[in-house]
Design an enzyme around this catalytic site. Structure first.
Site, mmCIF file in Angstrom:
data_model
loop_
_atom_site.group_PDB
_atom_site.id
_atom_site.type_symbol
_atom_site.label_atom_id
_atom_site.label_comp_id
_atom_site.label_asym_id
_atom_site.label_seq_id
_atom_site.Cartn_x
_atom_site.Cartn_y
_atom_site.Cartn_z
ATOM 1 N N LYS A 1 0.852 -1.188 0.000
ATOM 2 C CA LYS A 1 0.000 0.000 0.000
ATOM 3 C C LYS A 1 0.893 1.245 0.000
ATOM 4 O O LYS A 1 1.776 1.392 0.859
ATOM 5 C CB LYS A 1 -0.897 -0.050 1.243
ATOM 6 C CG LYS A 1 -2.167 0.745 1.117
ATOM 7 C CD LYS A 1 -3.107 0.390 2.274
ATOM 8 C CE LYS A 1 -4.331 1.276 2.283
ATOM 9 N NZ LYS A 1 -5.135 1.085 3.501
HETATM 10 O O1 G3P Z 1 -7.706 1.952 5.318
HETATM 11 C C1 G3P Z 1 -8.163 3.110 4.722
HETATM 12 C C2 G3P Z 1 -9.531 3.579 5.127
HETATM 13 O O2 G3P Z 1 -10.476 2.568 4.992
HETATM 14 C C3 G3P Z 1 -9.610 4.434 6.353
HETATM 15 O O3 G3P Z 1 -10.917 4.652 6.805
HETATM 16 O O4 G3P Z 1 -12.539 5.443 8.492
HETATM 17 O O5 G3P Z 1 -10.110 6.008 8.767
HETATM 18 O O6 G3P Z 1 -11.476 7.117 7.021
HETATM 19 P P1 G3P Z 1 -11.278 5.862 7.821
#
Ligand code: G3P
Length: 212
Positions: free
Chosen positions: A83
């Site tokens: 990633k």
């Molecule tokens: O892993 C990336 C993503 O899914 C992060 O989500 O909820 O931290 O915006 P969030």
């Protein structure tokens, strides 16, 4: 549509893996930090639980550092997906890794043009963060729809991985607009099973069968 679980929590992954609908796992530095363990240790455990793509994020911000980290993460298991952040260095690293047939997930995507250049760099997955866009009054799902159109216009094979999913409606809408993958927290994945009429109907069936 493929379902990935977005977590570094081994217990959550263990539990969800029993349900038979989890195709892969995504992690990020914040999720790994919550575990209090090293990324390598967490990823080592995850690959034993899920036989599918497992995203592990680099922390370097320069291309050479990213490639070094990618080499070490790739050694853990062939299912590990590297990633990378959507930066000039991140996409340069993505290009090199894609030429070596190493799978990549380009993260922190917030625009169609970013998704377009990630596809040009050979990304395996692009991760538009729909929840974070919604949080600031933008249209996260609209972005997924636009990326779908652009990728289809040119036949890019990069898979759209709807990320930053916050609730079941995000999953439904991402499926409707043709996202290839949705990555979601454990609680969102579990919520997909729920419907009051299912519970009510089952109660009635069990009562009628004399089991309740
Ligand atoms: O892993 C990336 C993503 O899914 C992060 O989500 O909820 O931290 O915006 P969030």
């Amino acid at each position: 549509m493929e379902f990935f679980i977005d977590t570094g929590d081994i217990e959550e992954i263990k539990e969800a893996s029993k349900w038979g609908i989890v195709d892969g796992v995504t992690t990020n530095p914040s999720l790994i930090a919550k575990t209090g363990r090293s990324q390598h240790d967490v990823i080592h455990d995850i690959v034993k639980l899920i036989d599918g793509p497992i995203s592990a994020e680099v922390l370097s911000t320069d291309k050479d550092g990213m490639l070094k980290e990618a080499a070490s993460l790739s050694e853990i298991h062939p299912n590990v997906v590297i990633k990378l952040p959507l930066t000039i260095d991140g996409l340069a690293a993505c290009k090199e890794l894609s030429e070596k047939k190493i799978k990549t997930n380009v993260t922190l995507c917030f625009s169609v043009n970013q998704a377009l250049i990630a596809a040009k760099a050979g990304a395996t997955y692009i991760s538009p963060f729909i929840g974070r866009l919604d949080d600031v009054g933008h249209d996260g799902m609209g972005l997924i729809e636009e990326i779908r159109t652009v990728y289809d216009n040119y036949g890019y094979q990069t898979k759209i991985l709807a990320a930053s999913i916050r609730h079941a409606t995000h999953v439904r809408d991402a499926a409707i607009v043709g996202s290839d993958v949705g990555t979601m927290p454990y609680k969102v994945l579990k919520s997909l099973y729920g419907h009051p009429l299912t519970e009510k109907g089952l109660d009635q069936f069990l009562k009628d069968a004399g089991l309740q």
